[in-house]
Design a protein around this motif. Structure first.
Motif, mmCIF file in Angstrom:
data_model
loop_
_atom_site.group_PDB
_atom_site.id
_atom_site.type_symbol
_atom_site.label_atom_id
_atom_site.label_comp_id
_atom_site.label_asym_id
_atom_site.label_seq_id
_atom_site.Cartn_x
_atom_site.Cartn_y
_atom_site.Cartn_z
ATOM 1 N N GLY A 70 78.570 6.825 -47.764
ATOM 2 C CA GLY A 70 78.722 5.434 -47.363
ATOM 3 C C GLY A 70 77.670 4.589 -48.065
ATOM 4 N N VAL A 71 78.081 3.435 -48.611
ATOM 5 C CA VAL A 71 77.162 2.625 -49.408
ATOM 6 C C VAL A 71 77.172 1.167 -48.945
ATOM 7 N N TYR A 72 75.998 0.548 -49.012
ATOM 8 C CA TYR A 72 75.890 -0.896 -48.835
ATOM 9 C C TYR A 72 74.940 -1.409 -49.910
ATOM 10 N N VAL A 73 75.522 -1.965 -50.963
ATOM 11 C CA VAL A 73 74.756 -2.420 -52.123
ATOM 12 C C VAL A 73 74.225 -3.821 -51.853
ATOM 13 N N HIS A 74 73.056 -4.100 -52.393
ATOM 14 C CA HIS A 74 72.416 -5.405 -52.200
ATOM 15 C C HIS A 74 73.379 -6.538 -52.572
ATOM 16 N N PRO A 75 73.394 -7.622 -51.798
ATOM 17 C CA PRO A 75 74.398 -8.679 -51.993
ATOM 18 C C PRO A 75 74.090 -9.672 -53.106
ATOM 19 N N THR A 76 72.973 -9.550 -53.776
ATOM 20 C CA THR A 76 72.645 -10.468 -54.859
ATOM 21 C C THR A 76 72.230 -9.682 -56.093
ATOM 22 N N ARG A 77 72.460 -10.282 -57.262
ATOM 23 C CA ARG A 77 72.080 -9.625 -58.513
ATOM 24 C C ARG A 77 70.567 -9.431 -58.535
ATOM 25 N N SER A 78 70.143 -8.225 -58.733
ATOM 26 C CA SER A 78 68.719 -7.912 -58.732
ATOM 27 C C SER A 78 68.514 -6.544 -59.370
ATOM 28 N N ARG A 79 67.281 -6.248 -59.678
ATOM 29 C CA ARG A 79 66.958 -4.921 -60.205
ATOM 30 C C ARG A 79 67.288 -3.858 -59.170
ATOM 31 N N ALA A 80 67.021 -4.168 -57.904
ATOM 32 C CA ALA A 80 67.303 -3.200 -56.837
ATOM 33 C C ALA A 80 68.801 -2.902 -56.759
ATOM 34 N N GLN A 81 69.641 -3.936 -56.929
ATOM 35 C CA GLN A 81 71.090 -3.722 -56.902
ATOM 36 C C GLN A 81 71.529 -2.813 -58.046
ATOM 37 N N THR A 82 71.042 -3.097 -59.249
ATOM 38 C CA THR A 82 71.401 -2.293 -60.415
ATOM 39 C C THR A 82 70.945 -0.845 -60.251
ATOM 40 N N GLU A 83 69.736 -0.659 -59.748
ATOM 41 C CA GLU A 83 69.213 0.694 -59.575
ATOM 42 C C GLU A 83 70.017 1.467 -58.529
ATOM 43 N N LEU A 84 70.455 0.789 -57.481
ATOM 44 C CA LEU A 84 71.243 1.477 -56.456
ATOM 45 C C LEU A 84 72.612 1.875 -57.011
ATOM 46 N N LEU A 85 73.243 0.994 -57.772
ATOM 47 C CA LEU A 85 74.520 1.339 -58.396
ATOM 48 C C LEU A 85 74.352 2.522 -59.357
ATOM 49 N N ASP A 86 73.242 2.556 -60.080
ATOM 50 C CA ASP A 86 72.968 3.693 -60.961
ATOM 51 C C ASP A 86 72.826 4.984 -60.149
ATOM 52 N N GLN A 87 72.183 4.883 -58.996
ATOM 53 C CA GLN A 87 72.013 6.056 -58.133
ATOM 54 C C GLN A 87 73.368 6.555 -57.616
ATOM 55 N N ILE A 88 74.246 5.629 -57.246
ATOM 56 C CA ILE A 88 75.585 6.006 -56.774
ATOM 57 C C ILE A 88 76.394 6.624 -57.915
ATOM 58 N N LEU A 89 76.276 6.059 -59.115
ATOM 59 C CA LEU A 89 76.964 6.619 -60.278
ATOM 60 C C LEU A 89 76.498 8.041 -60.566
ATOM 61 N N GLU A 90 75.191 8.262 -60.508
ATOM 62 C CA GLU A 90 74.658 9.610 -60.733
ATOM 63 C C GLU A 90 75.211 10.580 -59.702
ATOM 64 N N PHE A 91 75.297 10.133 -58.459
ATOM 65 C CA PHE A 91 75.884 10.961 -57.408
ATOM 66 C C PHE A 91 77.334 11.285 -57.737
#
Length: 208
Positions: A70-91
């Protein structure tokens, strides 16, 4: 709730009173419940927590041999959002040979998932998910359902996604995905899928 086997709820606030009330409500309704600060996974079947952070929750449903993220990605463009999407992609890359479902609010989409043809945040990363997992909305039928899950004024976006690993072998002949209309409970539409897990339902329920 009686028709649902599995639910992934996001933009949850576990540390607030409303979070405690939600967990109590789900447990009284007969669900096994696992949470992080922003994600809830509830199931009619037993759940095993595998790993978690504030915005990601990975569990196993042993009865279905199913892993759910289950994922809840940050709602605004940010480094944290990009890093979380990268983490989900790696998973996702590591789960292609497992029965895995990734679901939740990605707060991202490409131009094809916007009513006015715009992209919103990280469309290239969303395209990468489509290369390795199956987008259930694009695969399945969705009669009489809006294609969008969140609206900004008169512009609709599909920000909430259900992605299945190839190992789950989702079939367009059995999958039906619907975006239920928004209610005062959320500013997002609920995403409902039927026919994903071909196992006998829990007694008393009618969906998955």
């Amino acid at each position: 709730l009686s028709r649902f086997e599995l639910m992934i709820l996001t933009e949850h606030y576990d540390s607030r009173a409303c979070g405690s009330q939600l967990k109590l409500f789900l447990k009284q309704a007969g669900f096994a419940v696992v949470t992080t600060e922003h994600v809830v996974i509830a199931s009619r079947r037993p759940l095993e927590r595998i790993s978690s952070s504030d915005r990601l929750l990975e569990v196993r449903v042993p009865d279905w041999d199913l892993v759910v993220l289950g994922v809840y990605v940050h709602p605004t463009r940010s480094r944290a959002q990009t890093e979380l999407l990268d983490q989900i992609l790696e998973f996702a890359y590591g789960q292609t040979k497992s029965r895995t479902l990734i679901a939740g609010d990605f707060n991202s989409c490409d131009h094809a998932d916007c009513s006015k043809g715009r992209s919103i945040y990280n469309p290239k990363k969303m395209a990468k998910f489509a290369e390795i997992f199956v987008d259930l909305w694009k695969l399945g039928g969705h009669p009489d359902s809006t294609p969008y899950t969140w609206w900004h004024g008169e512009t609709g976006f599909r920000l909430d996604h259900l992605l299945a690993s190839p190992k789950l072998q989702p079939s367009k002949d059995t999958i039906v995905v619907r975006h239920d209309l928004q209610t005062d409970l959320s500013d997002h539409a609920a995403v409902i899928v039927d026919g994903l897990v071909n196992l006998p339902p829990t007694p008393g329920s009618a969906g998955s």
